[in-house]
Design a protein around this motif. Structure first.
Motif, PDB file in Angstrom:
ATOM      1  N   GLU A   1       5.696  -9.225  -7.497  1.00 26.17           N
ATOM      2  CA  GLU A   1       6.213  -8.091  -6.742  1.00 26.17           C
ATOM      3  C   GLU A   1       6.517  -6.941  -7.695  1.00 26.17           C
ATOM      4  O   GLU A   1       7.097  -7.143  -8.760  1.00 26.17           O
ATOM      5  CB  GLU A   1       7.486  -8.506  -6.012  1.00 26.17           C
ATOM      6  CG  GLU A   1       8.075  -7.427  -5.146  1.00 26.17           C
ATOM      7  CD  GLU A   1       9.242  -7.941  -4.321  1.00 26.17           C
ATOM      8  OE1 GLU A   1       9.589  -7.254  -3.364  1.00 26.17           O
ATOM      9  OE2 GLU A   1       9.795  -9.010  -4.630  1.00 26.17           O
TER      10      GLU A   1
ATOM     11  N   ARG B   1      -3.358  -9.068  10.433  1.00 23.30           N
ATOM     12  CA  ARG B   1      -2.657  -8.300  11.470  1.00 23.30           C
ATOM     13  C   ARG B   1      -3.147  -6.854  11.497  1.00 23.30           C
ATOM     14  O   ARG B   1      -3.647  -6.344  10.512  1.00 23.30           O
ATOM     15  CB  ARG B   1      -1.150  -8.338  11.260  1.00 23.30           C
ATOM     16  CG  ARG B   1      -0.661  -7.656   9.997  1.00 23.30           C
ATOM     17  CD  ARG B   1       0.779  -8.074   9.662  1.00 23.30           C
ATOM     18  NE  ARG B   1       1.283  -7.518   8.436  1.00 23.30           N
ATOM     19  CZ  ARG B   1       0.983  -7.931   7.214  1.00 23.30           C
ATOM     20  NH1 ARG B   1       0.121  -8.912   7.032  1.00 23.30           N
ATOM     21  NH2 ARG B   1       1.515  -7.374   6.145  1.00 23.30           N
TER      22      ARG B   1
ATOM     23  N   ASN C   1      -1.534  -3.071  12.353  1.00 25.85           N
ATOM     24  CA  ASN C   1      -0.263  -2.388  12.493  1.00 25.85           C
ATOM     25  C   ASN C   1      -0.503  -0.963  12.995  1.00 25.85           C
ATOM     26  O   ASN C   1      -0.849  -0.081  12.216  1.00 25.85           O
ATOM     27  CB  ASN C   1       0.487  -2.364  11.158  1.00 25.85           C
ATOM     28  CG  ASN C   1       1.841  -1.684  11.269  1.00 25.85           C
ATOM     29  OD1 ASN C   1       2.257  -1.257  12.340  1.00 25.85           O
ATOM     30  ND2 ASN C   1       2.533  -1.575  10.147  1.00 25.85           N
TER      31      ASN C   1
ATOM     32  N   SER D   1       2.065   1.965  11.426  1.00 25.99           N
ATOM     33  CA  SER D   1       2.172   1.981   9.971  1.00 25.99           C
ATOM     34  C   SER D   1       2.758   3.289   9.454  1.00 25.99           C
ATOM     35  O   SER D   1       2.504   4.364  10.010  1.00 25.99           O
ATOM     36  CB  SER D   1       0.783   1.784   9.356  1.00 25.99           C
ATOM     37  OG  SER D   1       0.822   1.933   7.965  1.00 25.99           O
TER      38      SER D   1
ATOM     39  N   SER E   1      -2.734   0.535   9.724  1.00 28.18           N
ATOM     40  CA  SER E   1      -2.991  -0.388   8.623  1.00 28.18           C
ATOM     41  C   SER E   1      -3.451  -1.743   9.121  1.00 28.18           C
ATOM     42  O   SER E   1      -3.185  -2.128  10.264  1.00 28.18           O
ATOM     43  CB  SER E   1      -1.750  -0.548   7.734  1.00 28.18           C
ATOM     44  OG  SER E   1      -0.680  -1.104   8.462  1.00 28.18           O
TER      45      SER E   1
ATOM     46  N   GLY F   1      -3.296  -5.722   7.788  1.00 26.84           N
ATOM     47  CA  GLY F   1      -2.658  -6.607   6.831  1.00 26.84           C
ATOM     48  C   GLY F   1      -3.659  -7.528   6.155  1.00 26.84           C
ATOM     49  O   GLY F   1      -4.577  -8.040   6.797  1.00 26.84           O
TER      50      GLY F   1
ATOM     51  N   GLY G   1       4.130  -9.019  -1.541  1.00 21.51           N
ATOM     52  CA  GLY G   1       3.424  -9.194  -0.276  1.00 21.51           C
ATOM     53  C   GLY G   1       3.230  -7.858   0.399  1.00 21.51           C
ATOM     54  O   GLY G   1       3.370  -6.805  -0.214  1.00 21.51           O
ATOM     55  N   ASP G   2       2.925  -7.914   1.675  1.00 19.90           N
ATOM     56  CA  ASP G   2       2.723  -6.715   2.493  1.00 19.90           C
ATOM     57  C   ASP G   2       1.607  -5.850   1.937  1.00 19.90           C
ATOM     58  O   ASP G   2       1.712  -4.612   1.894  1.00 19.90           O
ATOM     59  CB  ASP G   2       4.032  -5.935   2.617  1.00 19.90           C
ATOM     60  CG  ASP G   2       4.180  -5.297   3.992  1.00 19.90           C
ATOM     61  OD1 ASP G   2       3.512  -5.760   4.936  1.00 19.90           O
ATOM     62  OD2 ASP G   2       4.957  -4.335   4.122  1.00 19.90           O
TER      63      ASP G   2
ATOM     64  N   MET H   1      -1.908  -4.128   2.260  1.00 24.88           N
ATOM     65  CA  MET H   1      -2.608  -3.570   3.420  1.00 24.88           C
ATOM     66  C   MET H   1      -3.824  -2.748   3.015  1.00 24.88           C
ATOM     67  O   MET H   1      -3.908  -2.265   1.885  1.00 24.88           O
ATOM     68  CB  MET H   1      -1.676  -2.628   4.188  1.00 24.88           C
ATOM     69  CG  MET H   1      -0.372  -3.194   4.615  1.00 24.88           C
ATOM     70  SD  MET H   1      -0.608  -4.113   6.110  1.00 24.88           S
ATOM     71  CE  MET H   1       1.050  -4.292   6.675  1.00 24.88           C
TER      72      MET H   1
ATOM     73  N   HIS I   1      -4.871   0.756   4.359  1.00 25.83           N
ATOM     74  CA  HIS I   1      -4.173   1.752   5.166  1.00 25.83           C
ATOM     75  C   HIS I   1      -4.680   3.159   4.894  1.00 25.83           C
ATOM     76  O   HIS I   1      -5.461   3.403   3.987  1.00 25.83           O
ATOM     77  CB  HIS I   1      -2.662   1.665   4.970  1.00 25.83           C
ATOM     78  CG  HIS I   1      -2.157   1.922   3.580  1.00 25.83           C
ATOM     79  ND1 HIS I   1      -2.270   3.132   2.929  1.00 25.83           N
ATOM     80  CD2 HIS I   1      -1.498   1.104   2.725  1.00 25.83           C
ATOM     81  CE1 HIS I   1      -1.703   3.053   1.747  1.00 25.83           C
ATOM     82  NE2 HIS I   1      -1.231   1.831   1.580  1.00 25.83           N
TER      83      HIS I   1
ATOM     84  N   CYS J   1      -1.828  -1.693  -2.426  1.00 23.85           N
ATOM     85  CA  CYS J   1      -2.676  -1.664  -1.235  1.00 23.85           C
ATOM     86  C   CYS J   1      -4.011  -0.979  -1.532  1.00 23.85           C
ATOM     87  O   CYS J   1      -4.257  -0.512  -2.638  1.00 23.85           O
ATOM     88  CB  CYS J   1      -1.964  -0.921  -0.109  1.00 23.85           C
ATOM     89  SG  CYS J   1      -0.461  -1.743   0.455  1.00 23.85           S
TER      90      CYS J   1
END
Length: 166
Positions: A72, A86, A88, A91, A96, A98, A119-120, A122, A124, A141
């Motif tokens: 992270e 996923r 979103n 966003s 976005s 996932g 994490g997270d 994307m 986007h 991302c």
């Protein structure tokens, strides 16, 4: 009667305005996207139907683009095989998709080092980001322009494999 006319004019004006606006949600009825390839060194993303390239995009990556994301906050974009998990529509970056980072191996490596894998991650758009889309500015991302993201969002389905290559 005058109030009724004013209200009718306002409703009509709002209706015409709404019809004239093109929203961020598009429809797509072409060949299915069977995989996504991201070539980090070339800053390119390809949407493929089997081996046929349907779309090609220039991308921005994490602000530390070389190497696989491990922890992270490291600013790296992951490398490896993932999938879209996923959509979103709300966003912070327009729209976005996932990406399933971290996978089991990513989690195990970070845990062995006593750290979080993050994490997270994307794919986007840019929204309020004002820089050029070339140049790496995300936290890990993969970014395209908002208009491009509208097309990508409409074409890609959940469970689509994402191959992120060095």
């Amino acid at each position: 009667m005058t109030i009724l006319r004013v209200l009718l004019a306002l409703v009509l004006a709002f209706g015409i305005t709404a019809c004239g606006q093109k929203g961020k949600f598009r429809s797509y009825d072409g060949p299915s996207v069977t995989s996504i390839q991201v070539h980090k060194a070339a800053r390119k993303m390809y949407l493929l139907h089997n081996s046929e390239v349907l779309e090609e995009y220039d991308v921005a990556l994490g602000f530390t683009p070389v190497g696989h994301k491990q922890f992270e906050g490291d600013g790296k974009t992951p490398e490896g095989t993932y999938f879209i998990n996923r959509h979103n529509p709300n966003s912070r970056y327009h729209l976005s998709l996932g990406i399933s980072y971290p996978n089991r191996e990513d989690k195990a490596f970070a845990e062995a080092q006593g750290k979080s894998p993050g994490g997270d991650i994307m794919i986007h758009g840019r929204s309020d980001y004002k820089g050029r889309n070339k140049g790496d500015w995300t936290a890990g991302c993969i970014a395209v322009t908002d208009k491009e993201m509208e097309v990508v969002y409409s074409m890609v389905r959940r469970r689509t494999p994402v191959y992120i290559l060095p």
